[in-house]
Write an enzyme that holds these catalytic residues in place. Structure first.
Site, PDB file in Angstrom:
ATOM      1  N   ARG A 135      -6.726 -31.318  16.022  1.00 56.41           N
ATOM      2  CA  ARG A 135      -7.459 -30.829  14.838  1.00 56.41           C
ATOM      3  C   ARG A 135      -8.450 -29.721  15.154  1.00 56.41           C
ATOM      4  O   ARG A 135      -9.407 -29.498  14.416  1.00 56.41           O
ATOM      5  CB  ARG A 135      -8.169 -31.978  14.120  1.00 56.41           C
ATOM      6  CG  ARG A 135      -7.195 -33.065  13.691  1.00 56.41           C
ATOM      7  CD  ARG A 135      -7.812 -34.023  12.709  1.00 56.41           C
ATOM      8  NE  ARG A 135      -6.833 -35.040  12.373  1.00 56.41           N
ATOM      9  CZ  ARG A 135      -6.630 -36.135  13.104  1.00 56.41           C
ATOM     10  NH1 ARG A 135      -7.367 -36.343  14.190  1.00 56.41           N
ATOM     11  NH2 ARG A 135      -5.717 -36.997  12.765  1.00 56.41           N
TER      12      ARG A 135
ATOM     13  N   LYS B 295      -8.121 -14.831  12.080  1.00 59.51           N
ATOM     14  CA  LYS B 295      -6.809 -15.141  11.507  1.00 59.51           C
ATOM     15  C   LYS B 295      -5.848 -15.498  12.631  1.00 59.51           C
ATOM     16  O   LYS B 295      -5.715 -14.749  13.597  1.00 59.51           O
ATOM     17  CB  LYS B 295      -6.243 -13.924  10.766  1.00 59.51           C
ATOM     18  CG  LYS B 295      -6.773 -13.725   9.376  1.00 59.51           C
ATOM     19  CD  LYS B 295      -5.906 -12.675   8.700  1.00 59.51           C
ATOM     20  CE  LYS B 295      -6.427 -12.257   7.356  1.00 59.51           C
ATOM     21  NZ  LYS B 295      -5.601 -11.179   6.778  1.00 59.51           N
TER      22      LYS B 295
ATOM     23  N   GLU C 296      -3.596   1.708  13.919  1.00 61.51           N
ATOM     24  CA  GLU C 296      -4.629   0.862  13.293  1.00 61.51           C
ATOM     25  C   GLU C 296      -6.005   1.532  13.366  1.00 61.51           C
ATOM     26  O   GLU C 296      -6.807   1.413  12.433  1.00 61.51           O
ATOM     27  CB  GLU C 296      -4.707  -0.524  13.942  1.00 61.51           C
ATOM     28  CG  GLU C 296      -3.524  -1.444  13.685  1.00 61.51           C
ATOM     29  CD  GLU C 296      -3.496  -2.118  12.295  1.00 61.51           C
ATOM     30  OE1 GLU C 296      -4.430  -1.954  11.492  1.00 61.51           O
ATOM     31  OE2 GLU C 296      -2.487  -2.798  12.025  1.00 61.51           O
TER      32      GLU C 296
ATOM     33  N   LYS D 264     -14.749  -3.747  11.294  1.00 58.34           N
ATOM     34  CA  LYS D 264     -14.066  -4.986  10.917  1.00 58.34           C
ATOM     35  C   LYS D 264     -15.065  -6.137  10.804  1.00 58.34           C
ATOM     36  O   LYS D 264     -15.008  -6.943   9.881  1.00 58.34           O
ATOM     37  CB  LYS D 264     -12.965  -5.334  11.916  1.00 58.34           C
ATOM     38  CG  LYS D 264     -12.272  -6.636  11.551  1.00 58.34           C
ATOM     39  CD  LYS D 264     -10.842  -6.722  11.992  1.00 58.34           C
ATOM     40  CE  LYS D 264     -10.197  -7.965  11.388  1.00 58.34           C
ATOM     41  NZ  LYS D 264      -8.846  -8.208  11.883  1.00 58.34           N
TER      42      LYS D 264
ATOM     43  N   GLU E 124     -10.952 -13.373   3.010  1.00 51.33           N
ATOM     44  CA  GLU E 124     -10.154 -12.359   2.331  1.00 51.33           C
ATOM     45  C   GLU E 124      -9.956 -12.613   0.844  1.00 51.33           C
ATOM     46  O   GLU E 124      -8.840 -12.661   0.343  1.00 51.33           O
ATOM     47  CB  GLU E 124      -8.776 -12.206   3.032  1.00 51.33           C
ATOM     48  CG  GLU E 124      -8.093 -10.893   2.656  1.00 51.33           C
ATOM     49  CD  GLU E 124      -6.881 -10.566   3.507  1.00 51.33           C
ATOM     50  OE1 GLU E 124      -6.935 -10.796   4.732  1.00 51.33           O
ATOM     51  OE2 GLU E 124      -5.905 -10.079   2.941  1.00 51.33           O
TER      52      GLU E 124
ATOM     53  N   ARG F 198     -12.259  -7.803   2.252  1.00 51.15           N
ATOM     54  CA  ARG F 198     -11.443  -7.827   3.472  1.00 51.15           C
ATOM     55  C   ARG F 198     -10.042  -7.265   3.241  1.00 51.15           C
ATOM     56  O   ARG F 198      -9.383  -6.801   4.166  1.00 51.15           O
ATOM     57  CB  ARG F 198     -11.372  -9.266   4.036  1.00 51.15           C
ATOM     58  CG  ARG F 198     -10.706  -9.347   5.404  1.00 51.15           C
ATOM     59  CD  ARG F 198     -10.948 -10.666   6.118  1.00 51.15           C
ATOM     60  NE  ARG F 198     -10.242 -10.677   7.390  1.00 51.15           N
ATOM     61  CZ  ARG F 198     -10.324 -11.646   8.300  1.00 51.15           C
ATOM     62  NH1 ARG F 198     -11.091 -12.696   8.068  1.00 51.15           N
ATOM     63  NH2 ARG F 198      -9.648 -11.573   9.431  1.00 51.15           N
TER      64      ARG F 198
ATOM     65  N   ASN G 177      -6.216  -3.981   4.746  1.00 50.76           N
ATOM     66  CA  ASN G 177      -4.761  -3.905   4.618  1.00 50.76           C
ATOM     67  C   ASN G 177      -4.292  -2.526   4.166  1.00 50.76           C
ATOM     68  O   ASN G 177      -3.130  -2.355   3.800  1.00 50.76           O
ATOM     69  CB  ASN G 177      -4.251  -4.959   3.624  1.00 50.76           C
ATOM     70  CG  ASN G 177      -4.483  -6.364   4.135  1.00 50.76           C
ATOM     71  OD1 ASN G 177      -4.489  -6.590   5.341  1.00 50.76           O
ATOM     72  ND2 ASN G 177      -4.699  -7.301   3.230  1.00 50.76           N
TER      73      ASN G 177
ATOM     74  N   HIS H  65      -0.798  -1.231   4.712  1.00 49.89           N
ATOM     75  CA  HIS H  65       0.030  -2.387   5.036  1.00 49.89           C
ATOM     76  C   HIS H  65       0.986  -2.808   3.917  1.00 49.89           C
ATOM     77  O   HIS H  65       2.012  -3.406   4.200  1.00 49.89           O
ATOM     78  CB  HIS H  65      -0.839  -3.585   5.457  1.00 49.89           C
ATOM     79  CG  HIS H  65      -1.407  -3.456   6.837  1.00 49.89           C
ATOM     80  ND1 HIS H  65      -2.280  -2.452   7.189  1.00 49.89           N
ATOM     81  CD2 HIS H  65      -1.204  -4.185   7.973  1.00 49.89           C
ATOM     82  CE1 HIS H  65      -2.609  -2.588   8.467  1.00 49.89           C
ATOM     83  NE2 HIS H  65      -1.971  -3.630   8.975  1.00 49.89           N
TER      84      HIS H  65
ATOM     85  N   HIS I 178       4.313  -2.875   5.474  1.00 52.96           N
ATOM     86  CA  HIS I 178       5.025  -4.136   5.658  1.00 52.96           C
ATOM     87  C   HIS I 178       6.417  -4.061   5.034  1.00 52.96           C
ATOM     88  O   HIS I 178       7.398  -4.549   5.604  1.00 52.96           O
ATOM     89  CB  HIS I 178       4.223  -5.305   5.075  1.00 52.96           C
ATOM     90  CG  HIS I 178       4.840  -6.636   5.351  1.00 52.96           C
ATOM     91  ND1 HIS I 178       4.959  -7.123   6.637  1.00 52.96           N
ATOM     92  CD2 HIS I 178       5.411  -7.559   4.545  1.00 52.96           C
ATOM     93  CE1 HIS I 178       5.577  -8.302   6.598  1.00 52.96           C
ATOM     94  NE2 HIS I 178       5.859  -8.585   5.334  1.00 52.96           N
TER      95      HIS I 178
ATOM     96  N   HIS J  36       4.304  -2.033  14.926  1.00 55.35           N
ATOM     97  CA  HIS J  36       3.504  -2.365  13.740  1.00 55.35           C
ATOM     98  C   HIS J  36       2.613  -1.181  13.324  1.00 55.35           C
ATOM     99  O   HIS J  36       2.567  -0.795  12.160  1.00 55.35           O
ATOM    100  CB  HIS J  36       2.656  -3.609  13.999  1.00 55.35           C
ATOM    101  CG  HIS J  36       1.716  -3.927  12.878  1.00 55.35           C
ATOM    102  ND1 HIS J  36       2.157  -4.378  11.652  1.00 55.35           N
ATOM    103  CD2 HIS J  36       0.374  -3.820  12.777  1.00 55.35           C
ATOM    104  CE1 HIS J  36       1.118  -4.535  10.853  1.00 55.35           C
ATOM    105  NE2 HIS J  36       0.021  -4.210  11.504  1.00 55.35           N
TER     106      HIS J  36
HETATM  107 ZN    ZN Z   1      -1.992  -4.317  10.984  1.00 50.10          ZN
END
Ligand code: ZN
Ligand code: ADP
Length: 362
Positions: free
Chosen positions: A125, A147, A189, A228, A238, A242, A246, A249, A253, A266
């Site tokens: 946990r 994350k 990035e 960040k 988020e 936040r 993205n 993205h 994506h 990426h």
């Molecule tokens: Zn990214």
């Protein structure tokens, strides 16, 4: 040494940034307080990183921390960020008898960081973990903010948790061994931070093209982490601001899915996505005229001005886990350094994308 403090409601931690920190006295001194006598410490890396940095690091660690160190190495690449690998990591934890008061150190790129962080979030946990990002992308992005996740066949990062690290050590010197493709991915990035959040950074990236392991790179990494940090402190989970991280993205994506995650790194996919987002924003009347040209010029300096066909992208965006029935939150630019969230329906997205494809959007 730079110390970037992250203050969150439940937890605060330090991000220590210095070239050479990985195997330095200072690095070991920072890690040692999180290790306890009689407890285990797992170092999780991928095999590339283990082969280059693992042995020396673990030797120094063994001499410096009170706990007992063991290591787990996973196969390199996004393909191993899955439940099978996670299960093998848990087996290794069980075999070594990692306890509730143990510690996990993620030493690697975003893949090792995400999966080791998630393993730490789940194990008994939740046990504490330290992030030591080794790729440029992980240094500026995935190692900060808590994350963690793995991929499943239905999509990337669908199974995960917010699990903040106890410490992050960033050693820009490690970028010296990065393959060119991975270095460029990280630059994608970094350009995102400038374009979406800071015009000053955007200008700097355009004038001081940094090489791997240069002072210019080190200060750019620090700047991205601070940007960040500020965003994450304001919106840890988020729900609002936040999302600005993205930028590039939503389209990026979709490009990754469309090209099967192999054509582009990426960061390169994000770069292609930023290029579309800038032109799209101008077309939609959200973005100041002339912005897209500046974005493209900067991307070109890093060989990241990638032209991807926009036709059909909306289909992939509809399937994204973040999409609602009728549309998505798009991150667009008002101007360089100032991103905004715009809710847009798919019919309008399709219309704007189609108008870019005719070439008349330039
Ligand atoms: Zn990214
Ligand atoms: P990312 O960090 O881009 O999310 P990965 O974790 O898969 O993705 O890392 C990208 C690739 O770079 C992997 O093959 C990894 O083994 C390799 N790598 C990471 N850090 C270093 C480094 N400092 N030197 C050499 N290769 C590295």
């Amino acid at each position: 040494m730079r110390n970037i403090r992250v203050n969150l409601a439940e937890k605060s931690y330090d991000i220590l940034l210095e070239s050479g920190i990985l195997n330095s006295e200072a690095g070991m001194e920072a890690i040692a307080p999180f290790s306890r006598k009689g407890e285990k410490l797992a170092v999780v890396s991928d095999r590339n990183v283990r082969d280059i940095y693992g042995e020396a690091f673990i030797d120094r660690l063994r001499a410096a921390v009170p706990g007992e160190v063991f290591s787990v190495a996973i196969r390199p690449g996004e393909e191993s960020k899955n439940l099978d690998t996670l299960s093998r990591i848990f087996d290794a934890f069980a075999e070594a008898e990692l306890g509730r008061r143990g510690l996990v150190i993620a030493l690697g790129g975003g893949v090792a960081g995400d999966i080791a962080g998630f393993a730490a979030a789940c194990w008994m946990r939740g046990v504490r973990h330290i992030q030591i990002p080794t790729s440029l992308l992980a240094m500026v992005d995935s190692s900060v903010g808590g994350k963690t996740a793995v991929d499943i066949p239905a999509g990337k990062n669908l199974v995960g948790a917010f699990h903040q690290p106890s410490l992050v050590l960033v050693d820009p010197k490690l970028t010296a061994t990065l393959p060119a493709r991975e270095f460029a991915s990280g630059m994608g990035e970094i350009i995102k931070y400038g374009t979406a959040l800071s015009e000053a950074l955007f200008r700097r990236i355009g004038t001081e093209v940094p090489g791997a392991f240069s002072p210019a790179l080190e200060s750019m990494i620090a700047e991205c982490i601070c940007l960040k940090r500020d965003v994450v402190e304001e919106d840890e989970f988020e729900s609002g601001r936040r999302k600005l991280l993205n930028f590039g993205h939503s389209f990026g994506h979709a490009i990754e899915v469309k090209t099967g995650f192999s054509a582009y790194s990426h960061g390169a996919a994000v770069a292609a996505g930023m290029r579309i987002a800038a032109r799209f924003g101008e077309r939609a009347g959200v973005t100041e005229a002339g912005t897209a040209g500046r974005v493209e010029k900067l991307l070109a300096k890093y060989n990241l001005n990638i032209e991807e066909e926009t036709k059909g992208l909306a289909e992939y965006m509809k399937r994204d886990k973040k999409a609602a029935a009728g549309g998505v939150s798009l991150v667009l630019l008002k101007r360089i350094g100032e991103a905004v969230i715009v809710e847009m329906g798919f019919s309008e997205i399709e219309k704007n994308l189609a108008s870019l494809d005719t070439g008349s959007g330039r």
